[in-house]
Design a protein around this motif. Sequence first.
Motif, mmCIF file in Angstrom:
data_model
loop_
_atom_site.group_PDB
_atom_site.id
_atom_site.type_symbol
_atom_site.label_atom_id
_atom_site.label_comp_id
_atom_site.label_asym_id
_atom_site.label_seq_id
_atom_site.Cartn_x
_atom_site.Cartn_y
_atom_site.Cartn_z
ATOM 1 N N GLN A 4 -3.994 12.752 1.717
ATOM 2 C CA GLN A 4 -3.977 11.292 1.794
ATOM 3 C C GLN A 4 -2.978 10.747 0.800
ATOM 4 O OE1 GLN A 4 -6.973 8.943 2.404
ATOM 5 N NE2 GLN A 4 -8.534 10.363 3.075
ATOM 6 N N THR A 5 -2.270 9.696 1.171
ATOM 7 C CA THR A 5 -1.455 9.019 0.178
ATOM 8 C C THR A 5 -2.119 7.691 -0.125
ATOM 9 O OG1 THR A 5 0.265 9.720 1.676
ATOM 10 C CG2 THR A 5 0.965 8.723 -0.403
ATOM 11 N N PHE A 6 -2.385 7.505 -1.398
ATOM 12 C CA PHE A 6 -3.009 6.251 -1.809
ATOM 13 C C PHE A 6 -1.961 5.199 -2.103
ATOM 14 C CE2 PHE A 6 -6.449 9.212 -3.525
ATOM 15 C CZ PHE A 6 -7.244 9.031 -2.400
ATOM 16 N N LEU A 7 -2.326 3.957 -1.880
ATOM 17 C CA LEU A 7 -1.452 2.861 -2.288
ATOM 18 C C LEU A 7 -1.634 2.681 -3.794
ATOM 19 C CD1 LEU A 7 0.493 0.842 -0.947
ATOM 20 C CD2 LEU A 7 -1.367 -0.817 -0.933
ATOM 21 N N HIS A 8 -0.529 2.531 -4.531
ATOM 22 C CA HIS A 8 -0.620 2.397 -5.990
ATOM 23 C C HIS A 8 -1.402 1.127 -6.351
ATOM 24 C CE1 HIS A 8 0.564 2.068 -10.171
ATOM 25 N NE2 HIS A 8 0.984 3.320 -10.091
ATOM 26 N N PRO A 9 -2.261 1.205 -7.382
ATOM 27 C CA PRO A 9 -3.030 0.013 -7.787
ATOM 28 C C PRO A 9 -2.141 -1.214 -8.045
ATOM 29 C CG PRO A 9 -3.833 1.943 -8.960
ATOM 30 C CD PRO A 9 -2.658 2.405 -8.151
ATOM 31 N N ASP A 10 -0.922 -0.996 -8.546
ATOM 32 C CA ASP A 10 -0.008 -2.132 -8.769
ATOM 33 C C ASP A 10 0.298 -2.846 -7.451
ATOM 34 O OD1 ASP A 10 0.077 -1.373 -11.391
ATOM 35 O OD2 ASP A 10 2.147 -0.624 -11.357
ATOM 36 N N GLU A 11 0.410 -2.064 -6.380
ATOM 37 C CA GLU A 11 0.689 -2.667 -5.069
ATOM 38 C C GLU A 11 -0.536 -3.413 -4.554
ATOM 39 O OE1 GLU A 11 3.725 -2.662 -3.928
ATOM 40 O OE2 GLU A 11 4.317 -1.378 -5.601
ATOM 41 N N ILE A 12 -1.711 -2.852 -4.808
ATOM 42 C CA ILE A 12 -2.943 -3.525 -4.360
ATOM 43 C C ILE A 12 -3.089 -4.855 -5.118
ATOM 44 C CG2 ILE A 12 -5.443 -3.330 -4.053
ATOM 45 C CD1 ILE A 12 -5.177 -0.310 -4.020
ATOM 46 N N ARG A 13 -2.773 -4.830 -6.416
ATOM 47 C CA ARG A 13 -2.868 -6.050 -7.219
ATOM 48 C C ARG A 13 -1.920 -7.127 -6.678
ATOM 49 N NH1 ARG A 13 -1.900 -3.870 -11.430
ATOM 50 N NH2 ARG A 13 0.245 -4.392 -11.923
ATOM 51 N N LEU A 15 -0.748 -7.375 -3.594
ATOM 52 C CA LEU A 15 -1.301 -7.870 -2.325
ATOM 53 C C LEU A 15 -2.383 -8.903 -2.616
ATOM 54 C CD1 LEU A 15 -1.856 -4.628 -0.161
ATOM 55 C CD2 LEU A 15 -0.141 -6.431 0.204
ATOM 56 N N PHE A 16 -3.225 -8.572 -3.596
ATOM 57 C CA PHE A 16 -4.348 -9.458 -3.899
ATOM 58 C C PHE A 16 -3.881 -10.786 -4.497
ATOM 59 C CE2 PHE A 16 -7.763 -11.065 -6.614
ATOM 60 C CZ PHE A 16 -8.758 -11.199 -5.655
ATOM 61 N N SER A 17 -2.969 -10.727 -5.462
ATOM 62 C CA SER A 17 -2.562 -11.987 -6.106
ATOM 63 C C SER A 17 -1.785 -12.861 -5.118
ATOM 64 C CB SER A 17 -1.767 -11.724 -7.390
ATOM 65 O OG SER A 17 -0.466 -11.293 -7.104
ATOM 66 N N GLY A 173 -8.571 6.523 -5.150
ATOM 67 C CA GLY A 173 -7.661 5.498 -4.653
ATOM 68 C C GLY A 173 -7.996 5.088 -3.240
ATOM 69 N N LEU A 174 -7.198 4.167 -2.698
ATOM 70 C CA LEU A 174 -7.386 3.695 -1.324
ATOM 71 C C LEU A 174 -6.089 3.884 -0.541
ATOM 72 C CD1 LEU A 174 -9.268 0.273 -1.898
ATOM 73 C CD2 LEU A 174 -10.269 2.494 -1.284
ATOM 74 N N THR A 175 -6.228 4.224 0.721
ATOM 75 C CA THR A 175 -5.046 4.328 1.589
ATOM 76 C C THR A 175 -4.513 2.917 1.835
ATOM 77 O OG1 THR A 175 -6.310 4.051 3.614
ATOM 78 C CG2 THR A 175 -6.076 6.319 2.777
ATOM 79 N N PRO A 176 -3.284 2.780 2.334
ATOM 80 C CA PRO A 176 -2.743 1.443 2.606
ATOM 81 C C PRO A 176 -3.651 0.611 3.519
ATOM 82 C CG PRO A 176 -0.975 3.048 2.668
ATOM 83 C CD PRO A 176 -2.248 3.827 2.503
ATOM 84 N N ASP A 177 -4.198 1.207 4.550
ATOM 85 C CA ASP A 177 -5.089 0.456 5.454
ATOM 86 C C ASP A 177 -6.361 0.015 4.741
ATOM 87 O OD1 ASP A 177 -3.347 0.624 7.507
ATOM 88 O OD2 ASP A 177 -4.421 2.212 8.608
ATOM 89 N N GLU A 178 -6.940 0.941 3.984
ATOM 90 C CA GLU A 178 -8.155 0.591 3.233
ATOM 91 C C GLU A 178 -7.852 -0.502 2.210
ATOM 92 O OE1 GLU A 178 -10.332 5.009 3.285
ATOM 93 O OE2 GLU A 178 -9.023 4.422 1.614
ATOM 94 N N ALA A 179 -6.681 -0.419 1.599
ATOM 95 C CA ALA A 179 -6.311 -1.407 0.586
ATOM 96 C C ALA A 179 -6.202 -2.804 1.208
ATOM 97 C CB ALA A 179 -4.994 -1.021 -0.081
ATOM 98 N N GLN A 180 -5.613 -2.886 2.382
ATOM 99 C CA GLN A 180 -5.506 -4.173 3.086
ATOM 100 C C GLN A 180 -6.905 -4.738 3.337
ATOM 101 O OE1 GLN A 180 -2.919 -5.934 3.876
ATOM 102 N NE2 GLN A 180 -1.148 -4.546 3.889
ATOM 103 N N GLU A 181 -7.781 -3.864 3.793
ATOM 104 C CA GLU A 181 -9.140 -4.311 4.095
ATOM 105 C C GLU A 181 -9.861 -4.729 2.806
ATOM 106 O OE1 GLU A 181 -11.599 -1.277 5.840
ATOM 107 O OE2 GLU A 181 -13.141 -2.734 6.439
ATOM 108 N N PHE A 182 -9.648 -3.952 1.760
ATOM 109 C CA PHE A 182 -10.267 -4.255 0.468
ATOM 110 C C PHE A 182 -9.834 -5.636 -0.042
ATOM 111 C CE2 PHE A 182 -9.602 -4.253 -4.174
ATOM 112 C CZ PHE A 182 -10.919 -4.181 -4.590
ATOM 113 N N VAL A 183 -8.548 -5.926 0.063
ATOM 114 C CA VAL A 183 -8.028 -7.207 -0.419
ATOM 115 C C VAL A 183 -8.668 -8.366 0.349
ATOM 116 C CG1 VAL A 183 -5.935 -8.649 -0.443
ATOM 117 C CG2 VAL A 183 -5.872 -6.330 -1.370
#
Length: 472
Positions: A4-13, A15-17, A173-183
């Motif tokens: 799995q490739t996780f999206l970096h937490p900086d990228e999730i942040r 997306l969120f902000s 970590g979270l995959t890009p799809d999971e990260a989108q859903e998480f945000v």
Amino acid sequence: MASQTFLHPDEIRTLFSTAMSRMYRSEVPQYGTLMELVADVNAATLAEDGALRETLTRHDELARLSVERHGAIRLGTAKELFDIRRVFAVMGMFPVGYYDLSVAGVPVHSTAFRPIDDASLRRNPFRVFTSLLRLELIEDEALRAEAARILAGRRIFTVRALELVARSEMLGGLTPDEAQEFVAEALETFRWHAKATVSLGTYEKLHDAHRLIADVVSFKGPHINHLTPRTLDIDAVQAGMPARGITPKAVIEGPPRRNCAILLRQTSFKALEESIEFRAENGDDRDGTHTARFGEIEQRGIALTPKGRRLYDTLLSDARSDVRVGQSGANAGDYQSQLAARFRAFPDEWSELRAQGLAYFRYSATEHGLAARQRKRLPASVDELVQAGFLRFDPIVYEDFLPVSAAGIFQSNLGTDEQQNYGERSNRIEFERALGAPVQDELALYAATEKRSLDLALAQLGDPHLAMMAIA
Ligand code: OOG
Ligand code: NI
């Protein structure tokens, strides 16, 4: 199992902000106006101040400016604070600093969730000032019990948000799809609710105890109450606000205007009055209003050492006891000039701030130094290297908050510009127990950043002490 490739937490942040900013802009149109004003002022400042542009460019700080902002929320229970820490960790945000706001008569204590390492701060320094209500400061016992009961029954996170947090904790970590859903799921926690969970009668009782208690207890979740962009010239923004239909608070919090910006200067405009539908109960009127959300801007300067911070605190407290700003901003002018007068005792040149150990700097080897190193042995001491132009130092940005300023912002949005000074009743241990982790010491973080930069620069310059240390 597929890797799995996780999206970096900086990228999730980021997306969120970005999602948060979009949501807030649609909920509070004045925020959009403020963002435009700040962008205009920043562009004009950079066009005029070549040296500032150069420093910001050198350390790759220009890019973060357009995404840089902070928000604030107020939580009701220890469990909520515990879980918000887990939610922010997914985005690479960690609790830094402890702020006791009871000193300002506000029944909360707080921390700031923010990224910590250099690369993450450069990418996007999004921060959230997070307060926990201190129910123990409500005097009326029956009301305290009722507030606790109401809070115990609410769930501020969606089930799916907490599932994804647990998944990230378990797998790293979270995959890009999971990260989108998480945000999308996490955003729900911060949304405004025009429907209260309590009756107007209960709201009014809570409101009489403290407006902030009503704000925390009466709603389904901890709505984001402001989102603050960073300006390079807060005086220009403050002056430009009325022309765009915004009325700022009477005084800018923090240090006065200076050549070398230190710490943090902030100003805000008043909360909006918003229509609320309360719960029907005993034939109560269901329609009312609530004010919580406001606008704020800030200008950030250099981080101070403990010695610098002590000097700042002393000068600020002297100015505040000289002139007390009143309810509707009376004496604001006198306060401003007294503050400027007091702060003449604070050195206003980078070299002096460094020489006196008042502020933190980021060191780097200059081209000149690297070239000279090829030809000869360079001097051993940092001061000599600086003097010879082999070593450069630039300010490290203050990434945190100031308790006296935060108190002023709270006060202003509770409907008064009056400055008050209260006794301290801090309870950091209790806060950290609720959080489930210690808060990091912000000064230690700056000191470590300075040291890392100096070690690297000295290694590049081949400092003889360093060479000797390596042999030993
Ligand atoms: C937080 C006020 C403090 C700041 O920038 O110091 C703050 C709040 O009103 O919840 O945002
Ligand atoms: Ni703020």
